[in-house]
Each structure stands twice: as C-alpha cells, then as structure tokens.
Design a protein around this motif. Sequence first.
Motif, PDB file in Angstrom:
ATOM      1  N   ALA A 365       0.847  -1.189   0.000  1.00 32.89           N
ATOM      2  CA  ALA A 365       0.000   0.000   0.000  1.00 32.89           C
ATOM      3  C   ALA A 365       0.878   1.232   0.000  1.00 32.89           C
ATOM      4  CB  ALA A 365      -0.930   0.000   1.217  1.00 32.89           C
ATOM      5  N   VAL A 366       0.450   2.241  -0.765  1.00 31.14           N
ATOM      6  CA  VAL A 366       1.155   3.522  -0.826  1.00 31.14           C
ATOM      7  C   VAL A 366       0.159   4.620  -0.486  1.00 31.14           C
ATOM      8  CG1 VAL A 366       2.440   5.140  -2.249  1.00 31.14           C
ATOM      9  CG2 VAL A 366       2.729   2.683  -2.597  1.00 31.14           C
ATOM     10  N   HIS A 367       0.477   5.424   0.501  1.00 31.84           N
ATOM     11  CA  HIS A 367      -0.340   6.586   0.869  1.00 31.84           C
ATOM     12  C   HIS A 367       0.457   7.841   0.581  1.00 31.84           C
ATOM     13  CE1 HIS A 367      -3.467   4.283   3.070  1.00 31.84           C
ATOM     14  NE2 HIS A 367      -2.468   3.458   3.308  1.00 31.84           N
ATOM     15  N   GLU A 368      -0.023   8.635  -0.335  1.00 35.44           N
ATOM     16  CA  GLU A 368       0.694   9.861  -0.661  1.00 35.44           C
ATOM     17  C   GLU A 368       0.501  10.929   0.401  1.00 35.44           C
ATOM     18  OE1 GLU A 368      -0.570  11.035  -4.515  1.00 35.44           O
ATOM     19  OE2 GLU A 368       0.433   9.357  -5.533  1.00 35.44           O
ATOM     20  N   ASP A 369      -0.648  10.906   1.090  1.00 36.58           N
ATOM     21  CA  ASP A 369      -0.905  11.908   2.130  1.00 36.58           C
ATOM     22  C   ASP A 369      -1.876  11.308   3.148  1.00 36.58           C
ATOM     23  OD1 ASP A 369      -1.244  14.067   3.745  1.00 36.58           O
ATOM     24  OD2 ASP A 369      -1.702  15.493   2.146  1.00 36.58           O
ATOM     25  N   LEU A 370      -1.377  11.014   4.338  1.00 34.67           N
ATOM     26  CA  LEU A 370      -2.222  10.391   5.350  1.00 34.67           C
ATOM     27  C   LEU A 370      -3.310  11.320   5.866  1.00 34.67           C
ATOM     28  CD1 LEU A 370       0.350   8.385   7.521  1.00 34.67           C
ATOM     29  CD2 LEU A 370      -1.365   7.476   5.958  1.00 34.67           C
ATOM     30  N   THR A 371      -3.118  12.627   5.679  1.00 37.76           N
ATOM     31  CA  THR A 371      -4.163  13.542   6.137  1.00 37.76           C
ATOM     32  C   THR A 371      -5.444  13.378   5.323  1.00 37.76           C
ATOM     33  OG1 THR A 371      -3.323  15.293   4.674  1.00 37.76           O
ATOM     34  CG2 THR A 371      -2.473  15.217   6.931  1.00 37.76           C
ATOM     35  N   ALA A 372      -5.314  12.818   4.115  1.00 41.65           N
ATOM     36  CA  ALA A 372      -6.497  12.593   3.289  1.00 41.65           C
ATOM     37  C   ALA A 372      -7.203  11.292   3.658  1.00 41.65           C
ATOM     38  CB  ALA A 372      -6.110  12.578   1.815  1.00 41.65           C
ATOM     39  N   VAL A 373      -6.501  10.388   4.324  1.00 40.65           N
ATOM     40  CA  VAL A 373      -7.089   9.099   4.724  1.00 40.65           C
ATOM     41  C   VAL A 373      -6.788   8.897   6.217  1.00 40.65           C
ATOM     42  CG1 VAL A 373      -7.388   6.686   4.092  1.00 40.65           C
ATOM     43  CG2 VAL A 373      -6.391   8.281   2.436  1.00 40.65           C
ATOM     44  N   PRO A 374      -7.429   9.652   7.098  1.00 43.42           N
ATOM     45  CA  PRO A 374      -7.096   9.548   8.526  1.00 43.42           C
ATOM     46  C   PRO A 374      -7.381   8.143   9.059  1.00 43.42           C
ATOM     47  CG  PRO A 374      -9.046  10.931   8.165  1.00 43.42           C
ATOM     48  CD  PRO A 374      -8.485  10.630   6.828  1.00 43.42           C
ATOM     49  N   GLY A 375      -6.442   7.652   9.865  1.00 44.05           N
ATOM     50  CA  GLY A 375      -6.617   6.336  10.472  1.00 44.05           C
ATOM     51  C   GLY A 375      -6.239   5.179   9.588  1.00 44.05           C
ATOM     52  N   ALA A 376      -5.754   5.442   8.368  1.00 45.39           N
ATOM     53  CA  ALA A 376      -5.410   4.340   7.468  1.00 45.39           C
ATOM     54  C   ALA A 376      -4.241   3.524   8.015  1.00 45.39           C
ATOM     55  CB  ALA A 376      -5.069   4.882   6.083  1.00 45.39           C
ATOM     56  N   VAL A 377      -3.298   4.178   8.652  1.00 46.68           N
ATOM     57  CA  VAL A 377      -2.168   3.495   9.290  1.00 46.68           C
ATOM     58  C   VAL A 377      -2.193   3.913  10.767  1.00 46.68           C
ATOM     59  CG1 VAL A 377       0.312   3.065   9.246  1.00 46.68           C
ATOM     60  CG2 VAL A 377      -0.891   3.632   7.124  1.00 46.68           C
ATOM     61  N   ARG A 386       3.327  11.877   6.864  1.00 45.44           N
ATOM     62  CA  ARG A 386       2.245  12.110   5.893  1.00 45.44           C
ATOM     63  C   ARG A 386       2.251  11.094   4.759  1.00 45.44           C
ATOM     64  NH1 ARG A 386       1.615  18.282   4.261  1.00 45.44           N
ATOM     65  NH2 ARG A 386      -0.222  17.316   3.302  1.00 45.44           N
ATOM     66  N   SER A 387       3.411  10.717   4.261  1.00 51.80           N
ATOM     67  CA  SER A 387       3.443   9.724   3.189  1.00 51.80           C
ATOM     68  C   SER A 387       4.037   8.437   3.728  1.00 51.80           C
ATOM     69  CB  SER A 387       4.262  10.225   1.995  1.00 51.80           C
ATOM     70  OG  SER A 387       5.543  10.645   2.411  1.00 51.80           O
ATOM     71  N   VAL A 388       3.498   7.303   3.266  1.00 53.89           N
ATOM     72  CA  VAL A 388       3.921   6.020   3.814  1.00 53.89           C
ATOM     73  C   VAL A 388       3.744   4.941   2.764  1.00 53.89           C
ATOM     74  CG1 VAL A 388       1.625   5.575   4.767  1.00 53.89           C
ATOM     75  CG2 VAL A 388       3.584   4.368   5.708  1.00 53.89           C
ATOM     76  N   VAL A 389       4.625   3.946   2.815  1.00 53.44           N
ATOM     77  CA  VAL A 389       4.493   2.759   1.977  1.00 53.44           C
ATOM     78  C   VAL A 389       4.647   1.554   2.892  1.00 53.44           C
ATOM     79  CG1 VAL A 389       6.937   2.922   1.362  1.00 53.44           C
ATOM     80  CG2 VAL A 389       5.435   1.440   0.049  1.00 53.44           C
ATOM     81  N   THR A 390       3.713   0.609   2.791  1.00 52.08           N
ATOM     82  CA  THR A 390       3.771  -0.608   3.605  1.00 52.08           C
ATOM     83  C   THR A 390       3.704  -1.816   2.685  1.00 52.08           C
ATOM     84  OG1 THR A 390       1.371  -0.723   3.911  1.00 52.08           O
ATOM     85  CG2 THR A 390       2.610   0.525   5.537  1.00 52.08           C
ATOM     86  N   VAL A 391       4.431  -2.877   3.073  1.00 51.96           N
ATOM     87  CA  VAL A 391       4.426  -4.118   2.296  1.00 51.96           C
ATOM     88  C   VAL A 391       4.315  -5.286   3.272  1.00 51.96           C
ATOM     89  CG1 VAL A 391       5.808  -3.147   0.427  1.00 51.96           C
ATOM     90  CG2 VAL A 391       6.946  -4.297   2.330  1.00 51.96           C
ATOM     91  N   PRO A 392       3.696  -6.384   2.829  1.00 49.43           N
ATOM     92  CA  PRO A 392       3.572  -7.536   3.729  1.00 49.43           C
ATOM     93  C   PRO A 392       4.833  -8.384   3.733  1.00 49.43           C
ATOM     94  CG  PRO A 392       2.466  -7.995   1.659  1.00 49.43           C
ATOM     95  CD  PRO A 392       2.966  -6.583   1.558  1.00 49.43           C
TER      96      PRO A 392
END
Length: 877
Positions: A365-377, A386-392
């Motif tokens: 998953a790639v989030h370019e801006d966590l402020t647009a998706v609060p609580g996603a991570v 603000r930006s994050v990339v997660t992999v399993p």
Amino acid sequence: MGSAVITARAAATFEPVGRSVATARAFVRDTLQGWGYNDVVDDAVVLTSELVTNAVIHAGTAADVLCLRSAEGVRVEVADHYPEREVPLQSSGIDFGSPDRENGRGLLLCAALASRWGVEYSPTRKHVWFQLDLPDRPVGIRSAGPVLPTSLLPVTDQRVRVAVVQIDSTGAISAWNEDAAHVFGHTAEQVAGKQFTDFVAWPHTPGTSTGIADALQLSRWEGSYGIRGADGRTIAVYASHLRVRDNDGDPSTVCLLVRDDERAVLQSPVRAPVSDVSSDNRTADPFEVFIGSPAPDDLDGLLQRTVERARDMLDADAAFLLLATDDETELEVRATTGLPSARQRFARVPVEAGTGRYGSARMPAVHEDLTAVPGAVPLLTDTGMRSVVTVPLKVEGRLTGSLGVAAENAGRYSNEEALRLQFAADRIALAVESARLGELERLRRGSLSFLVEASDLLAGTLDRDQTLALMAQMTVPTLATWCAVYTIADQSSDPYLSYVLHEDEDLIDGLKALLSKISPPDPVPTPGARVWSAPAEAGHRAAVSTSTRALAADAPLSMSTATRTTLATAQAVGGETVVLPLVARNRVIGMLTLGKPSDDHFRQEILELAEDLSRRAALALDNARLYSERMAISQSLQRSLLPPGLPDVPNVEIEVIYRAAGEGNEVGGDFYDVFPISDGAYGFAIGDVCGTGPEAAAVTGLARHALRLLAREGFGGPAVLERLNAAILDEGARSRFLTLLYGELWPREDGSALLKVVCAGHPLPLRLRQDGSVVPAAEPQPLLGVIDDLELYAEEVVLDPGDVLLCVTDGITERREGSRMLGDDGLAEVLSTCTGLTAGAVAARVLRAVERFAAEPASDDMAILAMRIPEPQPQQS
C-alpha cells in the motif's frame, strides 16, 4: 589508541541481565552516530554485542563499556568483573573460540572485523578492546551530487545565512549567533535562557507524538518547521540537529537552520539504493545484501536492523515492522525507528483496517498523504508522518508481518518505492519468521516452567490471603508492572478490591487509593484478556487536576508528597491495562487485573501466559475459599461440643488441659466435662472415642450431653453409663466404642471430698497423696459401645486435703518415642514429683513431660483433668 588524541569519551555500566546486551548495543550505536561515525557503527555494535554477552551472560557480571573517539577512528573497551579468574600465561596464546559455539565468538569477531584489538587480564577483571579505523577517503568525496547548470542551482539570498542555535539539556537557548539574529529578528540577549519551544511552530500538535522536545533528544534529526520571528510572523526553516556532549558529560543540541527555500544548503543527499550485486560481480546473498553481514543473532536485533535499513533504502524519516499473531488477525509492533518506540512497542493493530485497497496489510500500500485518509495506518496517528508505503512479509503465502517506511512530507513515495521495499521484504521474511519461531519456542519453554512452578506454589496453600498474595507476586514483575485482584463473594455481591501489588513498593498505596475510587471491572465470564481503560483515565484526570492546582499555586517545584504520589500513580497506570476473569466451577469468583506504565503494551505471548495462570489461580482461590468456609463451619460445630466452662466447686481445685490432634481440629475423639448435678453434688467425666475428626466428635457430643441429662435425672454412675452404652449401640454402623471415666463428687465440711468413680475401659485415675505416693483410684471395667449388657459398679474414693486425683486419656499414656512409650508407670513417676503443687501446676507439669518425651508432634488427642483438695490455711492469731 596509542598516541592518538582522545577527542570524546562515553561510558556506561550494564547489569548482568539478558536485556543489557540490547541496551549496550543501543548505547554504542547512539554514541557513534552522535559522533558522526556511521561508517563503523554496524561493526562496533556487532563486536560490542558479543563482548557484553560474554560478560553479562557467560561470566555473569556487570559489563563496563567505554567508547573513545579520535581523528583516526573509535576504540571500544568492554570489561567484566569476574570475581576469580586464572590469569593466562604470556606464552599460552589466546583461545579464539569457535563460531559454532554459543559463546567464545567475541575474540574471533574482533580478529575478523577490528583494525586492532587486545585482551588484558587481572585476577578480578578481563578487559577486551578493539579499534575501528575510519576508511581513508580524500576530503570531499563522501557524498556528492551531479554537476548542474547554473540555472538549476537552488536560489538563495545574496548571502546564505545559517542560524546556529545551541539548546542545553533543559531545553533552554544557550547560544544564538548573528545569522540567527538577522533571520529571526531576536538578539542573543533577548532569547538567552528561554525555552526553544517558545519560539517554535511545530507542524503538529505540541505534546503529542514526536514533538520538538522529542526531536531535540535524538542523536540526529533533519526536517522542516517554523520559528516565530520578532514581528510575530512564522518563518519556515529547514533544520539539522546534532546531539553533542561536553567534557563534563552534559548534553546539548546544536541546531543549524536556514530558510526553507534554501534547504539544499543543509538537506542530506538522497541515499543510493542498496545494490544486489557485490563489487566483484559475484551474486551476493539477498538477505545479507539488505541486512548486512554478520546478521544479528537475536530477533529484536534483526528487526531493528531491518527497519533501519528500510529507512535508509528509501530515504525515509521513520520505519516500522510489525509481526502477525498466529491467527493472522492482529499485527504487533516489534521495531521502529524515527517513531516514539517506547509508546508503540507491542501495540496491536488489526490486519484488516479501514476501507479501500489500502485497508489490508496483506497487500502493498502507498499513501501519498495520510491527512487525506485519517486512520489508514493507526501506528502513525499523531506522529507527523504524511506519506507512507507498507508491504507484507509472507512465508509460503501466509502473512507473517508488515514492513513500512514513512516520511514527514506528502507525495514522497510511489509504486516504484513499494516494489523496492517488497523486494527487500521478500528476502528477509523467511529469516524473520525463523527467528520469531525460535523466540516463541524459548518463550513457550519458559512459560511452561513458569506455569509448573506457579501450580506448585498455588497448590501448596489453602489459605485465601496467601493465595491472593501468590497470584500477585507471580505476575509482578514477570508479566506486568502492577497487578490488582478483585474477588466476588457470591453471585449477589459486587467485586471487591482484595489485593494490589506494584513492582515499586512506594507506589502501592497510591495505586490502591486510585483503584478504590473507580468502579471495578465488570465480572464478564468470557475467557481471554480485555482492555480496561478506567485506571488510565482516572489517573490522567487526577494528574491534570493536581497539576492545575500546583500551577495555580505558582509553586510547581515544591510539590507536596501527595502531589508527587498522584503524578507517579498516573504514570504507573498510564499504559495498557487488561482484565482476565477468574472462573472456577462455572462461576466468576473474581478478576485479575494487569497493568503497564505509561504508553506501554502487553505482548500477545504474555497475555496468553497470563490467561493460563488466571485459570490455575482461580481454581486455587476457589479451593482456598471452600476450605476456609468448611473450616469455619467445622470449628464452629466443634466449639459447640466443648463445655461452656468449669463450675466453682467448694474446697476443690479443678484444672483441665485439652489438645485435639489434626490440623484445624478444636475437638476430636477425647472429651471432658465437669458439671453440677444437684445441691452439693458435681459430676465429672473424661473419655476417649475411637478415632479422631468429625465422626469421633459427633459421638463426643452424644456422650457429653447424655451424661449431663442422665445424671441430673437422678441416675447413679453405673446406671448413667449403662444407658449411654445403649445409646451408642443404637447408632448402628456409625457407633464407635468409647472409654469413659465418670465420677460424682461431694465436697465435705471437714475439707475432704467423697468421690464415686466408674472406670469403663479408660486409663485408671491416679491418686497422689501428700507423702508423694501414687496409687490407682479405681478398678478397670468394660468399655462402652461394644456389648449390650453391662454390669458396672461405682467405687468410692475419699480425697484428703493435699491429695490430687489425675485423670488422663490414652493420648498421654501412649505417647511414643520410637519403641518407648510413656505408659502408666511413666505417668505415675511424673505425678510423684507434683507434691504440694496446685491443680493447674500439676496439669501443666504433666503436659510438659508428655511433650518433651517425644520430638514429633502428638498424633492422638490429649486431655488432662486434675482435681486437688487444698490444705486448710492456718488460723491467724
């Protein structure tokens, strides 16, 4: 370091416990990174880990670690305090050990990795040192960007101004250069001694997550924030922080700041990606390429190395790694960097969270801006990322964990970075899972040993209060920082706070007071641990209220003892608190509450172990409750069988001593009684029912009450015993034979006393005359409860002044020491020494002689009845 000039030193001592190895690694890593020696950090940490392990684990002593810095490199010294050691001969050489052994690898690694190393011995100390030289590099080529046309260079003011601000250990400004005064408008005199945080506009809420105060504590930090200028406007700056320490050991932070549009002056260049091909074009092991060689040999070290390499690979500000629970429903935080790890460690988040394609940890998953998706991570909430990339992390298609990196700026990552991170995750997943399973196996072995010991301890007591204390002492500090046990008396009762324990004894009273003020947790029988937030909330409210009052009084530095206790208690309960039901025999009999200090969480394995312990503890507590209830009932019934008291018989001293055999028995098979029959006549009895315990006590009650009733009906001694014999036989299978000495007593006016005695199978009463002679006072007759037709008779005995009549049960005469027995003759010998003693003194002397006859406790009930006719007092003229 030979003639090299030492420019800085750092020292620490680590206790001989397992966790000290990880703490030592962190100490060396932080020290060398603070000195800017990133090139040798990994090797230094590996060598320190091995040498400290040898000291604290294998030698079992504290380890002294000293880091020395010079222009050529760094020297690290590790010393133990082994109390007695043979000093090696100079010619004997040094045993390097074997890489396949659990210990002894430290010197082998020193030889392989260090530039120079050595060992110094003394009878009480082993001193190992190694030196790591910095790579020889011409000045200016450590990191460089490409050559750019002049038009593409960053635009700056006519003169680039770099503000230099130094912050002391209290957060106050201690240095403020001319460029800082020019950029922000404050002179050095205006800001000196003031808190740096008063001038900072941090990009997220102060006091939560990683604030400016936290950033100033890091060894290195880089990023953007704002400084409030003299005109009140916020000036955006790009900052680089370096944590340093002066010669006195006092820490401070040096901050270099430029205007944000001139960040190129300070910003670190983008790190080059890790190559999968070694310099000699041979294919390298993918795991070693990412982790480095040698890889950490413990799970925590491996996970920490993983997040650090992931952060560096994607030029991130933070990285984190979570491991999945066995059922793959939750992820547990196990390693972080750039985040408040103390707060997040062992926190759990669900695998399936949020909505949309970024909602699952099973896919990249790639989030370019966590402020647009609060609580996603959830892990990054309120951290400024603000930006994050997660992999399993997956092994054979099964989710085993999740790896993520994050940055404070939005739009830093794309699918390209996700592919690179996934490529790395695929290469470490198997090694991480293998290390996790190894750790889990060690934990399970330790858990099994813990539960076996706990079961033995709990089974060793039936005392309720001791069981409660054991429950708490087994959980603190092994499983939790503090523990509270609530008990429920019955289904209609509310939970009651029965026991509180904290690993710091000074906090127990405050913790108990806090828990007493809040409602107890609901007694839910559902198995497993559930989170209980009430203690943390109550502690927070109390701390806020106390702090407000202290600030209102304008004396926060002179806090009262009560204020300090309140704040310490709030800190103690500020972490995760869980409640486990205590269920025994399908009924909730209480709750076991476990807590952690502020921002701390429980590991899943610890909760599972606590659940196992709660089941065992619940059964032990219920057994103790049942035993206490039955003991109370038994003792109450037994006390009802004892005579209410001895009557005052004119001119006769009477003393009784009674000892029932068996734990918790107040009355057994032996009994006694002295009671008035009619005017001037008194009855006395001493008997022994076959056996001990409740059944014998039942016959005791029958005999004692029947004797009183029949005697007061006017029956003589033989008639009383014959009717009692019939009553015992009527009990059928429950009947027990009974030996009984019964007599009637008439005090005479001349000072003597007339006795009529019937001795039915009982040890004969002994008469002590004034001349010291001892003779039997009756003849033996058949015992009761065996045959129907008894023909008993009474024998008359006259006791003269000074005479003693001693009546005992066979627990006295049959007292044994090996093959020896006290017997009638031994008792007579003891009695013969009692001339002139009162009845009480006679009984006491006989009991002491019986107790001293054998070392072992008595196995039979014992009763002593002594009667004495006092001698007349001479008339005073």
